[in-house]
Design an enzyme around this catalytic site. Structure first.
Site, mmCIF file in Angstrom:
data_model
loop_
_atom_site.group_PDB
_atom_site.id
_atom_site.type_symbol
_atom_site.label_atom_id
_atom_site.label_comp_id
_atom_site.label_asym_id
_atom_site.label_seq_id
_atom_site.Cartn_x
_atom_site.Cartn_y
_atom_site.Cartn_z
ATOM 1 N N HIS A 77 1.039 -3.853 14.875
ATOM 2 C CA HIS A 77 1.594 -2.720 14.145
ATOM 3 C C HIS A 77 1.697 -1.559 15.121
ATOM 4 O O HIS A 77 0.712 -1.177 15.739
ATOM 5 C CB HIS A 77 0.728 -2.339 12.947
ATOM 6 N N GLU A 86 6.373 -6.232 8.167
ATOM 7 C CA GLU A 86 5.644 -5.672 7.019
ATOM 8 C C GLU A 86 6.071 -4.227 6.743
ATOM 9 O O GLU A 86 5.253 -3.312 6.817
ATOM 10 C CB GLU A 86 4.133 -5.707 7.299
ATOM 11 N N LYS A 98 0.825 -1.215 0.000
ATOM 12 C CA LYS A 98 0.000 0.000 0.000
ATOM 13 C C LYS A 98 0.861 1.268 0.000
ATOM 14 O O LYS A 98 0.426 2.301 -0.477
ATOM 15 C CB LYS A 98 -0.992 -0.001 1.169
#
Ligand SMILES: *Cc1c(COP(=O)(O)O)cnc(C)c1O
Length: 380
Positions: A185, A263, A57
């Site tokens: 996250h 990530e 993204k």
């Protein structure tokens, strides 16, 4: 344009910009392949036991995905469309994680059909959806962790209460899914090391709890958030500082057999990007120079809004600087990139460029608003 501005002199970046504008016009987003490689290498060097899944993204341009694919990275996708972008590049579905904890049923079905069987979740209703439409999938429970000091909050919308994590993983197992482990996250552009260390502590606690209940977990996903420098001269925590601490905590808290993945989005692609624009009009208002350029907040400066980002605007001109405003080309007054910038005197055609703008820029641009295209991406 004054001839001098586009003839070679100055740094190699300035020469790259001059040459690119001559060849392609503007606006253009130059993505430097050498910097993509460098960032990937920095990550590997400091976190050798962590497998990176590039979060597309941040910038889903196929050439960027291809470059990371060649470098051996895996990929984090959040929708069927993102999955399709990666799979169309002949990248194996086993190299993907579907890391959106709320997935539509058609998207879950698409993942199952494509063979993407690793996904995150953070609630019980999602487990029923996954169990029904993607049976036997491997799942990671995403927990809510502190995001204090990160520029972009990612825990307001997502994350299970850590106290419920073991229960949710047991539930997953009872539904025929494979409970792999824990994901988190810490928030994007995170410069607070404690976010990582606390999240690791909490995760280790869940691993312990699960083990006591006879459920050995295999995988830890430490997410993204790794910060970059947006300004040349900026005192800021370096990725290497966070990585060193993270590495130490991983060794201290987790069994060597636990597979650790991450990530990274911004860290992988942000520093490679140079956005090159040109002045299309100028005016003198409110005792300032107003420069209108051919890219703005609806396009490649969209990070001004969505990424809460401030960029360092640079020119190819030297000389005395004056208080200036830099605005985008659309008719909307929101489309102002900076109200107060110290810039040398510029003309129509003069270049304004920004470094470190490869992430969350073109990715969140509104295509064609008001008839203005966004920058063409060129890998150099
Ligand atoms: C946005 C996002 C990322 C990437 O975050 P960065 O801060 O760019 O590294 C990774 N994982 C998930 C689930 C995300 O939503």
């Amino acid at each position: 344009m004054k001839k001098s501005e586009l003839s070679p002199n100055g740094s190699s970046i300035e020469n790259l910009i001059r040459q690119s504008v001559k060849q392609h016009g503007s606006p253009i987003m130059l993505i430097r392949k050498s910097v993509l490689e460098k960032q990937c290498h920095r990550f590997r060097k400091s976190l050798p036991q962590v497998k990176p899944y590039y979060a597309i993204k941040a910038n889903p341009h196929p050439e960027i995905i291809k470059a990371f694919g060649k470098l051996g990275a895996n990929f984090d996708v959040a929708s069927a469309k993102e999955m399709e972008i990666v799979l169309n590049l002949k990248i194996s579905p086993h190299r993907l994680i579907f890391a959106n904890t709320i997935k539509s049923i058609p998207d879950i079905q698409a993942a199952h059909k494509a063979g993407v069987n690793l996904m995150t979740f953070d609630n019980e209703p999602e487990l029923y959806k996954i169990a029904k439409h993607a049976p036997r999938s491997r799942v990671l429970v995403r927990i809510k962790v502190g995001n204090a000091g990160s520029i972009v909050e990612l825990s307001l919308k997502f994350g299970a209460d850590p106290e419920h994590a073991a229960f949710l993983l047991r539930k997953a197992r009872s539904l025929g899914l494979v409970p792999e482990g824990v994901a988190f996250h810490v928030g994007s552009q995170c410069t607070n090391i404690a976010n990582y260390t606390q999240a690791l502590e909490i995760s280790a606690q869940i691993f312990k709890e699960a083990k006591e209940e006879g459920m050995a977990l295999n995988m830890l996903d430490i997410g993204g958030g790794f910060p970059i420098r947006h300004f040349d001269r900026e005192e800021q925590l370096e990725f290497e500082d966070i990585a060193r601490q993270t590495r130490k905590e991983l060794t201290r808290l987790f069994d060597k057999k636990v597979k650790v993945i991450a990530e990274p989005g911004r860290f992988f692609v942000g520093p490679s990007g140079i956005l090159v624009t040109q002045v299309v009009g100028r005016a003198f208002r409110n005792n300032k120079n107003y420069y209108y350029i051919n890219d703005g907040v609806y396009a490649d400066f969209s990070g001004t809004i969505f990424d809460h980002c401030k960029y360092e605007l640079k020119t190819l001109r030297r000389g005395q600087k004056f208080l200036s405003t830099v605005a985008g080309p659309t008719c909307d007054s929101l489309d102002i990139i900076s109200l107060t910038e110290e810039l040398p005197e510029l003309d129509v055609g003069s270049v304004i460029y920004v470094k470190n703008i490869g992430a969350y820029s073109s990715a969140s641009a509104v295509p064609g608003f008001n008839g203005f295209a966004s920058a063409k991406t060129i890998l150099v």
